[in-house]
Design a protein around this motif. Structure first.
Motif, short mmCIF file in Angstrom:
data_model
loop_
_atom_site.label_atom_id
_atom_site.label_comp_id
_atom_site.label_asym_id
_atom_site.label_seq_id
_atom_site.Cartn_x
_atom_site.Cartn_y
_atom_site.Cartn_z
N THR A 122 60.69 47.70 46.64
CA THR A 122 59.46 48.34 47.11
C THR A 122 58.79 47.50 48.19
OG1 THR A 122 59.03 49.53 45.04
CG2 THR A 122 57.13 49.04 46.43
N GLU A 123 58.66 46.22 47.93
CA GLU A 123 58.00 45.35 48.90
C GLU A 123 58.85 45.12 50.14
OE1 GLU A 123 54.52 43.85 48.49
OE2 GLU A 123 55.00 45.86 47.75
N ILE A 124 60.16 45.05 49.95
CA ILE A 124 61.05 44.86 51.10
C ILE A 124 60.99 46.07 52.02
CG2 ILE A 124 63.46 44.62 51.80
CD1 ILE A 124 63.90 42.99 49.21
N VAL A 125 61.13 47.27 51.45
CA VAL A 125 61.11 48.49 52.26
C VAL A 125 59.73 48.71 52.87
CG1 VAL A 125 61.44 50.99 52.24
CG2 VAL A 125 62.99 49.52 50.93
N ARG A 126 58.68 48.38 52.12
CA ARG A 126 57.33 48.56 52.65
C ARG A 126 57.12 47.74 53.92
NH1 ARG A 126 51.63 46.73 51.40
NH2 ARG A 126 52.50 45.00 50.21
N ALA A 127 57.69 46.54 53.94
CA ALA A 127 57.58 45.72 55.15
C ALA A 127 58.22 46.42 56.34
CB ALA A 127 58.23 44.36 54.91
N GLY A 128 59.35 47.09 56.10
CA GLY A 128 60.00 47.82 57.18
C GLY A 128 59.19 49.02 57.62
N LEU A 129 58.61 49.75 56.66
CA LEU A 129 57.81 50.92 57.00
C LEU A 129 56.59 50.53 57.84
CD1 LEU A 129 57.80 52.93 53.63
CD2 LEU A 129 59.30 53.23 55.61
N GLU A 130 55.95 49.45 57.46
CA GLU A 130 54.74 49.05 58.16
C GLU A 130 55.02 48.47 59.54
OE1 GLU A 130 52.64 46.51 55.47
OE2 GLU A 130 51.93 48.20 54.25
N ALA A 131 56.30 48.19 59.82
CA ALA A 131 56.67 47.71 61.15
C ALA A 131 57.03 48.84 62.10
CB ALA A 131 57.85 46.74 61.04
N THR A 132 56.89 50.09 61.64
CA THR A 132 57.21 51.24 62.49
C THR A 132 56.22 51.34 63.65
OG1 THR A 132 58.06 52.46 60.57
CG2 THR A 132 57.52 53.74 62.54
N PRO A 133 56.70 51.40 64.88
CA PRO A 133 55.79 51.52 66.03
C PRO A 133 54.98 52.82 65.95
CG PRO A 133 57.99 50.90 66.75
CD PRO A 133 58.10 51.27 65.31
N ALA B 11 63.38 51.65 59.52
CA ALA B 11 62.81 50.69 58.57
C ALA B 11 63.92 50.05 57.73
CB ALA B 11 61.79 51.38 57.67
N LEU B 12 64.84 50.88 57.24
CA LEU B 12 65.96 50.35 56.47
C LEU B 12 66.83 49.42 57.31
CD1 LEU B 12 67.17 53.40 54.32
CD2 LEU B 12 65.99 51.35 53.53
N ARG B 13 67.01 49.78 58.57
CA ARG B 13 67.81 48.94 59.45
C ARG B 13 67.18 47.54 59.58
NH1 ARG B 13 67.45 51.86 63.65
NH2 ARG B 13 69.22 53.20 63.11
N LYS B 14 65.87 47.50 59.68
CA LYS B 14 65.19 46.21 59.83
C LYS B 14 65.31 45.35 58.58
CE LYS B 14 61.54 47.69 63.07
NZ LYS B 14 61.66 49.16 63.07
N VAL B 15 65.21 45.96 57.42
CA VAL B 15 65.13 45.17 56.18
C VAL B 15 66.44 45.14 55.41
CG1 VAL B 15 62.67 45.70 55.99
CG2 VAL B 15 64.32 47.13 54.76
N TRP B 16 67.49 45.75 55.94
CA TRP B 16 68.74 45.83 55.19
C TRP B 16 69.28 44.46 54.75
CZ3 TRP B 16 70.70 49.12 52.17
CH2 TRP B 16 72.05 49.07 51.80
N PRO B 17 69.27 43.43 55.60
CA PRO B 17 69.75 42.12 55.13
C PRO B 17 68.98 41.61 53.91
CG PRO B 17 69.61 42.13 57.52
CD PRO B 17 68.96 43.40 57.05
N ALA B 18 67.67 41.83 53.90
CA ALA B 18 66.87 41.39 52.74
C ALA B 18 67.21 42.22 51.51
CB ALA B 18 65.38 41.51 53.06
N LEU B 19 67.43 43.51 51.68
CA LEU B 19 67.82 44.35 50.54
C LEU B 19 69.17 43.93 49.99
CD1 LEU B 19 66.81 48.04 51.41
CD2 LEU B 19 66.03 46.67 49.48
N VAL B 20 70.10 43.64 50.88
CA VAL B 20 71.43 43.19 50.45
C VAL B 20 71.31 41.91 49.63
CG1 VAL B 20 73.64 42.26 51.25
CG2 VAL B 20 72.70 44.33 52.30
N SER B 21 70.52 40.98 50.11
CA SER B 21 70.33 39.73 49.37
C SER B 21 69.74 39.98 47.99
CB SER B 21 69.42 38.78 50.16
OG SER B 21 70.05 38.36 51.35
N GLN B 22 68.80 40.91 47.90
CA GLN B 22 68.18 41.20 46.62
C GLN B 22 69.17 41.86 45.66
OE1 GLN B 22 65.05 40.06 45.93
NE2 GLN B 22 65.62 40.58 43.83
N ILE B 23 70.02 42.73 46.19
CA ILE B 23 71.04 43.36 45.34
C ILE B 23 72.01 42.31 44.81
CG2 ILE B 23 73.00 44.95 45.36
CD1 ILE B 23 71.40 46.66 47.38
N VAL B 24 72.39 41.36 45.66
CA VAL B 24 73.28 40.28 45.21
C VAL B 24 72.59 39.45 44.13
CG1 VAL B 24 74.43 38.14 45.91
CG2 VAL B 24 74.58 40.18 47.37
#
Length: 222
Positions: free
Chosen positions: A106-117, A143-156
């Protein structure tokens, strides 16, 4: 004193190890899909939902992120039966892992959403797109493209954390290693092998997700 190692005593138990790997991957796959879905919904709730929903989502995130995963797991497996909800070890493990990943996602994706121009939102409005169309087609993919590396790390991290699930008899990899060493008393060898397998799983999972994300989730093949 001479110390001898007997890795063959562990490797001959490969069916147990293979079963543990299969359960670890299954738990991770289900948790990743459902956890990221919850993360997307929670991110929308925290960034664009009504006030009461933002409050609920925020409380969920803070509760999960500020309590140990093992406590969450024990609550699901040992606590819920007191309320009449009895779950198998595997089901309890999935629920705990999904709830845990969902809060962090939730927090990872929210960071991506809030970075939307803002210009993207204005362009969507000029095309008379609905709020749902704007979110799913204009806001969410980049948004997912921006935060995908962080999401991947969290899944690992969640995959590695599944080792805790052996404490409630879920037959994942650490449970298999512990069972093997209880039979042949080769604890050092059993957990060295398990460590190596976890390392390989983490590296393979990270590579697979980094390959799959751009191709299937947000449409970029770069």
């Amino acid at each position: 004193m001479r110390i001898t190692f007997d890795f063959a005593a562990v490797l001959t138990q490969w069916p147990l190890l293979l079963r543990g790997v299969a359960w670890t991957l299954a738990l991770t796959a289900v948790s990743a899909v459902l956890g990221v879905a919850i993360g997307v919904g929670g991110a929308w709730a925290r960034s664009a939902g009504p006030r009461w929903l933002r409050t609920v989502a925020g409380a969920y995130v803070e509760l999960v992120r500020n309590t140990p995963f093992i406590v969450q797991l024990f609550f699901v497996f040992f606590g819920l039966p007191a309320a009449g909800v009895k779950l198998s070890p595997e089901t309890a493990s999935v629920i705990a892992m999904v709830v845990n990943l969902g809060a962090y996602a939730t927090e990872i994706v929210r960071a991506g959403l809030e970075a939307t121009p803002r210009g993207q939102l204005e362009a969507a409005a000029s095309l008379a797109l609905t709020r749902a169309q704007t979110f799913f087609h204009v806001v969410l993919p980049p948004a997912l493209r921006k935060v995908w590396p962080a999401l991947v790390s969290q899944i690992v991290i969640v995959m590695l954390g599944s080792a805790v699930c052996g404490q409630i008899s879920t037959e994942e990899l650490s449970y298999a290693a512990n069972l093997i060493q209880s039979r042949n008393f080769r604890a050092f060898e059993a957990f060295i092998v398990a460590t190596g397998v976890y390392l390989l799983l983490a590296l393979a999972l990270r590579r697979a997700l980094n390959w799959a994300g751009p191709r299937f989730l947000f449409g970029s093949r770069a």
